[in-house]
Write a protein that holds these residues in place. Sequence first.
Motif, short mmCIF file in Angstrom:
data_model
loop_
_atom_site.label_atom_id
_atom_site.label_comp_id
_atom_site.label_asym_id
_atom_site.label_seq_id
_atom_site.Cartn_x
_atom_site.Cartn_y
_atom_site.Cartn_z
N SER A 12 -3.13 -14.08 4.71
CA SER A 12 -4.31 -14.35 3.90
C SER A 12 -4.09 -15.63 3.10
O SER A 12 -3.18 -16.42 3.40
N PRO A 50 0.80 -1.23 0.00
CA PRO A 50 0.00 0.00 0.00
C PRO A 50 0.82 1.28 0.00
O PRO A 50 0.39 2.29 -0.54
N GLN A 77 -4.79 -10.08 -0.67
CA GLN A 77 -4.94 -9.73 0.74
C GLN A 77 -6.44 -9.63 1.08
O GLN A 77 -6.93 -8.58 1.50
N THR A 125 -10.25 -9.00 0.94
CA THR A 125 -11.15 -8.09 0.21
C THR A 125 -10.57 -6.68 0.11
O THR A 125 -11.28 -5.69 0.11
N TYR A 126 -9.26 -6.59 0.01
CA TYR A 126 -8.59 -5.31 -0.22
C TYR A 126 -9.09 -4.70 -1.53
O TYR A 126 -9.51 -5.41 -2.45
N ASP A 127 -9.06 -3.37 -1.63
CA ASP A 127 -9.44 -2.69 -2.86
C ASP A 127 -8.26 -2.72 -3.83
O ASP A 127 -7.32 -1.95 -3.71
N TYR A 128 -8.31 -3.63 -4.79
CA TYR A 128 -7.21 -3.81 -5.73
C TYR A 128 -7.26 -2.86 -6.92
O TYR A 128 -6.32 -2.83 -7.72
#
Length: 376
Positions: A238, A80, A253, A255-258
């Motif tokens: 994860s 990130p 990772q 439900t990360y915002d990809y």
Amino acid sequence: MTLLSPRPDLWTLDPEVLHLNHGSYGAVPRRTQEVLAALRTEADANPMAWFRSVAARLTASRLELASFLRTDPAGFALVPNASAGVTAALATLPIRAGSRIVLTNHAYGAVRYAAERFARLHQAQVVIVDVPLEADDESVVALIAPHLDNAAALIVDQISSATAMVFPIAALVEVCHDRGVPVVVDGAHAPGLIDAPAADGADFWTGNFHKWPAAPRATAGLVVAERWRSATLPLIVSWSEYDERLPERFDMQGTYDYAPWIAAPESLRVLDELEWPVRRTQLSATIDEGAKIVAKALGTGIAQIARQTPTMRLVELPSTVDLTAGEAIKERVSRDLKAEITLTGFDNRGFIRLSIHAYNSLQDYQSLADRLPALL
């Protein structure tokens, strides 16, 4: 060489505001915003289909971003931000009780906090080396080298956020490796400003794409030397925990915002349109002149730095300015002058850290100079 014109049209920035601090949070071009919005719309239209597609899209994006850095894609993972990259590096290194984690007084605050956390966990010591702004490459190495005995790691800026100073990474890597000391490079500002920023042989390098490459925020890279790849793990446990490949281990990772990671290469295409290598040189000349204009208006000077980055300059604040009121000053400048700047302090001196991108012109700095003295 053709003089390139500013391109504010490529961004959606408020034209009523002077945007003079690209180096903090960046600014995302219109085209990349559109790609990002379309990806998020697609994700919400059918989340199941979206998450089935993410792995392949991340692979494609990673390959483009690694190519931009001119680094081995097998050792390049997405994270990130640079702080996350430094944290992952420290979590990997064997930090012995009683050993040292060495930084300089230019280190970013969050990076220093990370070093302090891991020092506490392992009963180690954080050592801060004072490096003057005026120190040349040879002096920087000479100042740091005596502190490397019993060091678990050297964490060093490639371009310091606080001072815009460029550090001699290749020389520091050489002296550290001669003593068996791993090197973690905080290259937060390096992508887009230093060509092949991860090529100097550091054990870990991390840098942000949301600054000069103008990618969506929360997009950064971590480059890991081959000897550390099998041991380097993402900060979140994860489903990819047992993937033997470093990049894929960091990809999924939950439900990360990809979407920002997948949209990021669009900003690289915007840089191509901007003729970035030529523009970067011209922006450097522009901010040199802009910093002189602001310094003259304030009756101060520009910090003399042995190796400074192309797109950031430090203008000294008048001695009457209270540095402890820095946040209040920035808010007043934003509210009353409709200008966004940042302030930084180093060695008991206060500075305005000006930074520039393709949407800026020399007139922006003249406008700040015309109005800022009365507010300070």
